[in-house]
Design an enzyme around this catalytic site. Structure first.
Site, PDB file in Angstrom:
ATOM      1  N   ALA A  76       8.813 -47.622  12.782  1.00 14.33           N
ATOM      2  CA  ALA A  76       8.055 -48.671  12.984  1.00 14.33           C
ATOM      3  C   ALA A  76       8.158 -49.888  11.776  1.00 14.33           C
ATOM      4  CB  ALA A  76       6.481 -48.669  13.157  1.00 14.33           C
ATOM      5  N   GLN A  78       6.340 -51.508   9.832  1.00 17.24           N
ATOM      6  CA  GLN A  78       5.447 -51.051   8.546  1.00 17.24           C
ATOM      7  C   GLN A  78       5.791 -49.345   8.207  1.00 17.24           C
ATOM      8  OE1 GLN A  78       4.242 -52.525   5.782  1.00 17.24           O
ATOM      9  NE2 GLN A  78       5.018 -54.435   6.474  1.00 17.24           N
ATOM     10  N   SER A  79       6.540 -48.840   8.437  1.00 17.22           N
ATOM     11  CA  SER A  79       7.071 -47.388   8.185  1.00 17.22           C
ATOM     12  C   SER A  79       6.798 -47.016   6.865  1.00 17.22           C
ATOM     13  CB  SER A  79       8.359 -46.999   8.805  1.00 17.22           C
ATOM     14  OG  SER A  79       8.538 -45.503   8.360  1.00 17.22           O
ATOM     15  N   ASN A  80       5.850 -46.120   6.582  1.00 18.47           N
ATOM     16  CA  ASN A  80       6.016 -45.518   5.263  1.00 18.47           C
ATOM     17  C   ASN A  80       7.004 -44.444   4.924  1.00 18.47           C
ATOM     18  OD1 ASN A  80       3.214 -46.387   4.200  1.00 18.47           O
ATOM     19  ND2 ASN A  80       2.643 -45.293   6.074  1.00 18.47           N
ATOM     20  N   VAL A  82      10.236 -44.829   5.944  1.00 18.48           N
ATOM     21  CA  VAL A  82      11.387 -45.688   5.795  1.00 18.48           C
ATOM     22  C   VAL A  82      11.223 -46.105   4.261  1.00 18.48           C
ATOM     23  CG1 VAL A  82      12.719 -47.958   6.387  1.00 18.48           C
ATOM     24  CG2 VAL A  82      12.046 -46.345   8.255  1.00 18.48           C
TER      25      VAL A  82
END
Ligand code: PLP
Length: 327
Positions: A76, A78-80, A82
């Site tokens: 997503a 706001q992927s943590n 990533v």
């Protein structure tokens, strides 16, 4: 748990993370003194921390063992996962190429800003369907191969068998810190954290996953990943079936809820503890609801704080924080 894994591991996190009592929150919820704890996996060190750092210790070591020079993954906007993959790739001297779901923002914030800061190449796919992510990640890996790189692909959330092994080890760590633990409550998105913990405890009854609305097939997926992870660790599959609380999904993945905001208020007021809207506020809201309805076991209950702080400094989450009601 007697067997172990021979899979290589990189050291990224200062472990064990602390296990701290939540005396005031427990009292506010009518729990017995010494019954409620927080496992501080928000303090895993690398690039603002979070649960994904543990998984990356195993998956980036596997990438290095496979002589990869480039990590490919996605998530997503706001992927943590990533953000932390981009940081761990830097630490490992590898390039990082990622797919993010959404439209490129005019101004990068939170995890997007950090992902770019860590030098990841970002490809945006503007689709409402998160299942488009897998094929987009595969296409990106093909493009890396075509340009002469050796990519190593991590699935969304980092929930590969290697990644999930990290939470088998975390279960072992928790058993040492709290031998009589009765329940661990964690947010479930891709489900690998939940699966690894259940595999490590050998018992699904000790883990309650709180569905944050990313995927509809969490129960069979967590069951499958827990079996695969246990087998890789050399122990038998956990007893029972995955426990999943679906009461906190609200408007879906990434949509803040009133119950989550109330959970944040209570944690702030009693413990000075911060939650973010997408994962930890929903997980805590489920824990609070169960405490209030007398559904928690009598023994020690552990809230797994999985981090996710950078999202707090994005426009939507700033509104969520600013507008929260105070008692
Ligand atoms: C802060 C945070 N908490 C919890 C989770 C859920 O972990 P998992 O994907 O292993 O279910 C994630 C994953 O995206 C996360 O970033």
């Amino acid at each position: 748990m007697t067997a172990t894994t021979t899979r290589p591991r990189l050291r990224l996190a200062p472990l064990p993370t602390p296990l701290e009592p939540l005396h005031q929150l427990g009292a506010a919820l009518g729990l017995s003194p010494g019954q409620l704890f927080v496992k501080r996996d928000d303090l895993t060190g690398l690039a603002m921390g979070g649960n994904k750092v543990r998984k990356l210790e195993y998956s980036l070591a596997a990438a290095a063992a496979a002589s990869a020079n480039c990590i490919v993954t996605g998530g997503a906007a706001q992927s943590n996962h990533v953000r932390l993959t981009a940081a761990a790739a830097r630490r490992s001297g590898m390039a990082c190429s990622v797919v993010l779901v959404g439209a490129p923002p005019e101004k990068a914030e939170g995890n997007v800003l950090l992902t770019l800061t860590f030098g990841a190449q970002v490809t945006w796919i503007d689709t409402p369907d998160h299942t488009d992510l897998g094929p987009a990640i595969s296409a990106l890996a093909d493009a890396e191969r075509a340009s002469g790189n050796t990519p190593y692909v991590l699935p969304p959330g980092g929930s590969s068998t290697e990644g999930n092994l990290a939470y088998v080890a975390a279960a072992q760590e928790l058993r040492e810190q709290c031998p009589g633990l009765a329940l661990v409550v964690t947010a479930d998105a891709s489900g690998g954290t939940h699966a690894g913990l259940a595999a490590g405890f050998g018992d699904h009854a000790l883990v309650l996953g709180v569905d944050v609305g990313l995927r509809a097939d969490l129960i069979p997926e967590v069951a499958r990943m827990a079996r695969d992870t246990a087998s890789e660790w050399g122990v038998t599959a956990p007893r029972g079936e995955p426990q999943l609380d679906r009461s906190q999904i609200g408007g879906g993945y990434g949509c803040p809820t009133v119950a989550g905001r109330n959970a944040l208020d209570l944690c702030v007021d009693t413990e000075g503890m911060i939650l973010e809207p997408t994962y930890t506020a929903k997980a805590m809201a489920a824990l609070i609801m169960r405490a209030q309805s007398g559904e928690l076991p009598a023994g020690p209950v552990i809230f797994l704080h999985t981090g996710g702080y950078p999202e707090l400094f994005t426009g939507d989450a700033v509104d969520w924080l600013t507008n929260r009601r105070r008692a």
